[in-house]
Design a protein around this motif. Sequence first.
Motif, PDB file in Angstrom:
ATOM      1  N   PRO A 125      -4.767   8.320   3.796  1.00  0.00           N
ATOM      2  CA  PRO A 125      -4.619   8.295   2.333  1.00  0.00           C
ATOM      3  C   PRO A 125      -5.888   7.910   1.592  1.00  0.00           C
ATOM      4  O   PRO A 125      -6.077   8.313   0.442  1.00  0.00           O
ATOM      5  CB  PRO A 125      -3.502   7.269   2.111  1.00  0.00           C
ATOM      6  CG  PRO A 125      -3.463   6.448   3.357  1.00  0.00           C
ATOM      7  CD  PRO A 125      -3.847   7.381   4.462  1.00  0.00           C
ATOM      8  N   ARG A 176      -5.886  10.619  -5.731  1.00  0.00           N
ATOM      9  CA  ARG A 176      -4.574  10.228  -6.230  1.00  0.00           C
ATOM     10  C   ARG A 176      -4.716   9.788  -7.680  1.00  0.00           C
ATOM     11  O   ARG A 176      -5.797   9.404  -8.130  1.00  0.00           O
ATOM     12  CB  ARG A 176      -3.985   9.088  -5.394  1.00  0.00           C
ATOM     13  CG  ARG A 176      -4.803   7.813  -5.418  1.00  0.00           C
ATOM     14  CD  ARG A 176      -4.162   6.702  -4.591  1.00  0.00           C
ATOM     15  NE  ARG A 176      -2.837   6.398  -5.058  1.00  0.00           N
ATOM     16  CZ  ARG A 176      -2.580   5.572  -6.070  1.00  0.00           C
ATOM     17  NH1 ARG A 176      -3.579   5.012  -6.740  1.00  0.00           N
ATOM     18  NH2 ARG A 176      -1.350   5.319  -6.433  1.00  0.00           N
ATOM     19  N   TYR A 194       4.481   6.668  -1.260  1.00  0.00           N
ATOM     20  CA  TYR A 194       5.121   7.138  -0.035  1.00  0.00           C
ATOM     21  C   TYR A 194       6.524   6.524   0.073  1.00  0.00           C
ATOM     22  O   TYR A 194       6.808   5.490  -0.512  1.00  0.00           O
ATOM     23  CB  TYR A 194       4.303   6.745   1.188  1.00  0.00           C
ATOM     24  CG  TYR A 194       2.999   7.502   1.352  1.00  0.00           C
ATOM     25  CD1 TYR A 194       2.606   8.511   0.469  1.00  0.00           C
ATOM     26  CD2 TYR A 194       2.140   7.200   2.401  1.00  0.00           C
ATOM     27  CE1 TYR A 194       1.417   9.195   0.637  1.00  0.00           C
ATOM     28  CE2 TYR A 194       0.936   7.880   2.575  1.00  0.00           C
ATOM     29  CZ  TYR A 194       0.570   8.873   1.685  1.00  0.00           C
ATOM     30  OH  TYR A 194      -0.605   9.546   1.856  1.00  0.00           O
ATOM     31  N   ASN A 220       0.252  13.075   4.854  1.00  0.00           N
ATOM     32  CA  ASN A 220       0.326  11.661   4.474  1.00  0.00           C
ATOM     33  C   ASN A 220      -0.788  10.840   5.104  1.00  0.00           C
ATOM     34  O   ASN A 220      -1.104   9.742   4.620  1.00  0.00           O
ATOM     35  CB  ASN A 220       1.666  11.062   4.907  1.00  0.00           C
ATOM     36  CG  ASN A 220       2.758  11.296   3.889  1.00  0.00           C
ATOM     37  OD1 ASN A 220       2.563  12.018   2.919  1.00  0.00           O
ATOM     38  ND2 ASN A 220       3.909  10.692   4.113  1.00  0.00           N
ATOM     39  N   HIS A 279       0.838  -1.197   0.000  1.00  0.00           N
ATOM     40  CA  HIS A 279       0.000   0.000   0.000  1.00  0.00           C
ATOM     41  C   HIS A 279       0.875   1.250   0.000  1.00  0.00           C
ATOM     42  O   HIS A 279       0.617   2.217  -0.726  1.00  0.00           O
ATOM     43  CB  HIS A 279      -0.926  -0.008   1.208  1.00  0.00           C
ATOM     44  CG  HIS A 279      -1.998   1.026   1.167  1.00  0.00           C
ATOM     45  ND1 HIS A 279      -2.646   1.395   0.004  1.00  0.00           N
ATOM     46  CD2 HIS A 279      -2.557   1.796   2.150  1.00  0.00           C
ATOM     47  CE1 HIS A 279      -3.540   2.329   0.263  1.00  0.00           C
ATOM     48  NE2 HIS A 279      -3.490   2.601   1.553  1.00  0.00           N
ATOM     49  N   ASN A 280       1.928   1.240   0.796  1.00  0.00           N
ATOM     50  CA  ASN A 280       2.845   2.382   0.867  1.00  0.00           C
ATOM     51  C   ASN A 280       3.463   2.662  -0.506  1.00  0.00           C
ATOM     52  O   ASN A 280       3.530   3.819  -0.959  1.00  0.00           O
ATOM     53  CB  ASN A 280       3.945   2.082   1.880  1.00  0.00           C
ATOM     54  CG  ASN A 280       4.820   3.275   2.185  1.00  0.00           C
ATOM     55  OD1 ASN A 280       4.451   4.153   2.947  1.00  0.00           O
ATOM     56  ND2 ASN A 280       6.006   3.323   1.589  1.00  0.00           N
ATOM     57  N   LEU A 338       0.935   4.015  -3.041  1.00  0.00           N
ATOM     58  CA  LEU A 338       0.653   5.422  -2.784  1.00  0.00           C
ATOM     59  C   LEU A 338       1.793   6.337  -3.208  1.00  0.00           C
ATOM     60  O   LEU A 338       1.601   7.546  -3.349  1.00  0.00           O
ATOM     61  CB  LEU A 338       0.370   5.642  -1.294  1.00  0.00           C
ATOM     62  CG  LEU A 338      -0.923   5.061  -0.735  1.00  0.00           C
ATOM     63  CD1 LEU A 338      -0.880   5.089   0.795  1.00  0.00           C
ATOM     64  CD2 LEU A 338      -2.139   5.821  -1.256  1.00  0.00           C
TER      65      LEU A 338
END
Length: 309
Positions: free
Chosen positions: A292, A297, A199, A289, A193-194, A197
């Motif tokens: 999310p 996005r 990140y 952050n 997921h990070n 995104l």
Amino acid sequence: MIFDQWHDRAADDDWRETSRRNARSVQTTVGWIFWDPGAVARFEAHGLPGPFGYIASRGAPLAPAGAEALTAAFGTISSVGIAVTFDLLKGDAAAFREFWHLRDEAVDEGLRRYAPDIVDPLVEMGPTLWSAVDRLPRLGRVLFGATVSMPRPRNPLLSGWHAVNAIREWRGDSHWALMASAGLTSSEASIIHNEWLGYKDDWLSKSRGQTEEEINHGWEMLSRKGFAADRRLLPSGLRLRQQLEELTDGLTALPWQLVGADFSTEFAERLEPPCELLLARVDETAGPNYQPASRVRKRYRDPEGDGTS
């Protein structure tokens, strides 16, 4: 792949898009409270720092089942943090419920102060939302099932908010079921997921309290499965995460199908403007952050696909 079959059956494109769009407002209507100073102050006054107060207030319906059950339901939230919360409250279900009510106080106060234009929509739309909640299947949705077993507030604003919260928990349970079906662990789910995104530096995993050991193990397992290399997610890993998101949108279209297209559009149009104020509140109290799922996005584009993912 079985996921492709589920994707085709879950919902048509219009309902999938409705589900995706309204998920932002559902998440924002609920999620801002996790970092609200009014909620944190109440939690601290009753003996729990903010993150543990979040665990106690959200987890109160499932607290009688114990820390392991709550860890399973919360997905990627630190098992250590959950265990500490149970230790601090001595596993007392009544104490957990106190934090549930403290959160309600902060929700009522905060919505009226920071997003007053959300009050009338929640009051007016709450009964219809509850009619959908009452018809949602319970199978596999343990946190949702526990949440809807709690007494419903007589306060019309809180009642509407809790209807939205129930839809949020139903989507969350559905999402974690898909993650589990993909064979992902908590740490692996956080990592993909990070990366999806965009990140950096395992931010999402760390923000949920996962340890370095857990994060390292997650990267190791993703590498073994062919989804990562050198602590970077490969296109196959990003593709899996996008597929899981689309499956989630499709499989959680049901609440909106139950209330109908016109109501679903009205929900979007009335809640999105005040939810922007609540999201700005998250930026102020936590940072850009956080939350999310509330943020717009760019859609992931599969380099090996047709660019429509």
